[in-house]
Write an enzyme that holds these catalytic residues in place. Structure first.
Site, PDB file in Angstrom:
ATOM      1  N   THR A  33      42.719  38.856  47.134  1.00  0.00           N
ATOM      2  CA  THR A  33      43.219  40.175  46.758  1.00  0.00           C
ATOM      3  C   THR A  33      43.752  40.148  45.333  1.00  0.00           C
ATOM      4  O   THR A  33      44.205  39.113  44.845  1.00  0.00           O
ATOM      5  CB  THR A  33      44.313  40.664  47.725  1.00  0.00           C
ATOM      6  OG1 THR A  33      44.713  41.986  47.367  1.00  0.00           O
ATOM      7  CG2 THR A  33      45.536  39.754  47.695  1.00  0.00           C
ATOM      8  N   ARG A  34      43.678  41.299  44.680  1.00  0.00           N
ATOM      9  CA  ARG A  34      44.300  41.494  43.369  1.00  0.00           C
ATOM     10  C   ARG A  34      45.231  42.705  43.413  1.00  0.00           C
ATOM     11  O   ARG A  34      45.660  43.200  42.375  1.00  0.00           O
ATOM     12  CB  ARG A  34      43.223  41.698  42.285  1.00  0.00           C
ATOM     13  CG  ARG A  34      42.308  42.872  42.546  1.00  0.00           C
ATOM     14  CD  ARG A  34      41.231  43.011  41.460  1.00  0.00           C
ATOM     15  NE  ARG A  34      40.314  44.100  41.748  1.00  0.00           N
ATOM     16  CZ  ARG A  34      40.537  45.376  41.465  1.00  0.00           C
ATOM     17  NH1 ARG A  34      41.660  45.730  40.859  1.00  0.00           N
ATOM     18  NH2 ARG A  34      39.650  46.302  41.766  1.00  0.00           N
ATOM     19  N   ASN A  35      45.522  43.170  44.624  1.00  0.00           N
ATOM     20  CA  ASN A  35      46.362  44.346  44.829  1.00  0.00           C
ATOM     21  C   ASN A  35      47.554  43.995  45.717  1.00  0.00           C
ATOM     22  O   ASN A  35      47.542  42.983  46.418  1.00  0.00           O
ATOM     23  CB  ASN A  35      45.552  45.468  45.494  1.00  0.00           C
ATOM     24  CG  ASN A  35      44.439  45.973  44.609  1.00  0.00           C
ATOM     25  OD1 ASN A  35      44.658  46.294  43.455  1.00  0.00           O
ATOM     26  ND2 ASN A  35      43.226  46.041  45.150  1.00  0.00           N
TER      27      ASN A  35
END
Length: 502
Positions: free
Chosen positions: A196-198
């Site tokens: 994830t990057r969120n």
């Protein structure tokens, strides 16, 4: 636990530990040419040195580079989908020759590795852009190629001195060797990795738990904290969120580790790359999301990648990768049952569902709207609100046209100060000093209301221009020089934008 890609974990730091002192002395002697690494190159180098990019033991030479671009494979036939290259400018490239050793520096100061040059070559960036990233000029990686990357690539093998220095979250930055050892000691032979990057919310927690249960595995929350998509939430905010989320898993089910990856937003090719990296870190399963690593819309307003391109490409390499693909199953909240369920198991014509999109979440954060407990945990919402204050707590910069009276700055400052509310206000006298103007975004992010004149080139979030010129955010009539009229127009504009609440 799967073997590393290529069969051996290329942990160059461990391999070269016995000669670290010798390498450091050579690097600091001043006898070798040095290259100060860019932010992306530091991320790439770290994952080469710690084995995350196994089987790579250096930056790609021309033959491997061309093979990866054209065939998604290294010259030896191993699957590898993203070219890992050391780009330099023409002037530096002209100083290099095969077998030359160069020192790679972090912040032009800390020696991280010594590279023995195999070749220096000029890539066909147009071919790389088209083959690897589908060629659209609006793709972030294509923009990087043509606007930031150097003209030449340097291939060669590396000798490790040390990993890049990080001053944040040292306990959460596990190398592949460290994670593999921890998994082995805890007898975690089946681990599903989540990329994830969120920020993560309740739905992410539910889908990862479901993935673990269906595959009888543990969970590795493995967020990217290197370079992500421009405009993403900063990694410090996200890590604080992950530290709260990890507490919500059953004890002994999940582990958090941070990945220093520079994403390319390369969609399907990037998903294969992500799977290889997670395999090197010891994961046996990898969740591949819908539109995985996609950067959004292209120059024609269409998604860069199809929603299932990534899942299909990773699945096509399944036998070679030795890692199981777990398709991302979107879950939705059922308010009448107070639970989450996979949306593909729900008859939405008969069952009421609730969801909050990313856009709606950003709007609620901006406007101070409610973010319900069914969507996210209170501790997570608190962190997001601290990093994304609502409009009344945000800063702004008002850029006055040079034709407006200087007295207007004083009038605006006095007017704003009478409203109170805790926001700091400042008239910024800059004298066209670029170093001072470069501080404007920092002032705005800190919640300051800035007033400045004669800075027409200034752009950014919450920067508004006042004047009679076309393109002004607060347009004025040429003949209107009445200061009170202008102040009123500005105040009403800021109220309409949510900065003031009367």
């Amino acid at each position: 636990m799967p073997s590393p890609h290529g069969g051996v974990l290329q942990d160059l730091v461990a391999r070269d530990a016995s000669k670290k002192a010798e390498l450091l002395e050579i690097a600091q002697s001043g006898d070798l040419t040095s290259w100060s690494l860019t932010a992306r190159q530091i991320c790439d180098l770290e994952l080469i040195l710690n084995g995350g990019f196994s089987p790579l033991d250096g930056f790609l030479n021309q033959q491997d580079y061309q093979s990866v671009v054209e065939k998604s494979r290294l010259q030896n036939g191993l699957v590898w989908t993203i070219p890992i290259t050391l780009d330099v400018d023409a002037e530096f490239a002209s100083q290099l020759s095969p077998d030359q050793r160069i020192v790679l520096l972090q912040d032009n100061e800390f020696p991280l590795a010594i590279l023995t040059v195999s070749d220096v070559y000029q890539p066909d960036k147009a071919v790389e852009a088209k083959k690897v990233f589908r060629g659209d000029p609006e793709h972030p990686a294509v923009k990087y190629l043509f606007e930031q990357a150097g003209e030449f690539y340097v291939g060669g093998s590396l000798e490790a001195i040390q990993l890049p220095v990080h001053y944040d979250y040292p306990g959460w930055r596990k190398t592949p060797a460290q994670l593999r050892l921890e998994f082995e000691s805890k007898q975690w032979d089946r681990v599903v990795a989540f990329q994830t990057r969120n920020p993560m919310h309740r739905a992410h927690r539910e889908l990862t738990v479901r993935a673990a249960r269906s595959n009888n595995s543990k969970i590795l929350i493995h967020p990217v904290v290197g370079l992500t998509k421009p405009g993403d939430i900063d990694h410090h905010t996200r890590v604080r969120v992950y530290q709260e989320i990890i507490k919500r898993y059953p004890n002994g089910m999940a582990q958090l580790s941070l990945l220093p990856l520079a994403m390319r937003m390369g969609g399907d090719r990037e998903a294969v790359w992500h799977a290889i990296i997670r395999k090197n870190y010891g994961a046996s399963h990898f969740i591949v999301g819908r539109d995985h690593a996609g950067p959004g819309k292209n120059s024609k307003g269409v998604d860069f990648y199809g929603p299932y391109d990534a899942q299909e490409l990773v699945e096509s390499y399944k036998n070679e990768l030795d890692i199981e693909v777990v398709p991302f199953r979107m879950v939705t909240y059922l308010p009448d049952e107070d639970r989450y369920a996979p949306i593909d198991e729900i008859d939405t014509d008969k069952t009421r569902t609730l969801n909050i999109s990313g856009t709606e979440l950003r709007n609620r954060l901006r406007d101070g709207g409610e973010i319900p407990a069914w969507f996210s945990y209170p501790e997570v919402v608190k962190i997001l609100r601290e990093s994304n204050p609502s409009r009344p707590k945000q800063g702004f910069a008002l850029v006055l046209s040079e034709t407006l009276p200087a007295q207007l700055k004083t009038a605006l400052l006095s007017t704003f100060l009478q409203y109170g509310g805790g926001r700091h206000y400042k008239v910024l006298e800059h004298g066209n000093n670029e170093e001072i103007l470069a501080l404007v975004p920092d002032f705005v992010r800190s919640g300051t209301g800035l007033i400045l004149q004669n800075a027409s080139s200034l752009k950014g979030t919450n920067v508004f221009k006042i004047g009679e010129e076309s393109g002004s955010d607060i347009p004025l009539e040429t003949e209107d020089k009445n200061i009170l009229h202008i102040v009123q127009r500005v105040v009403l504009f800021l109220e309409d934008q949510g900065f003031f609440q009367f």
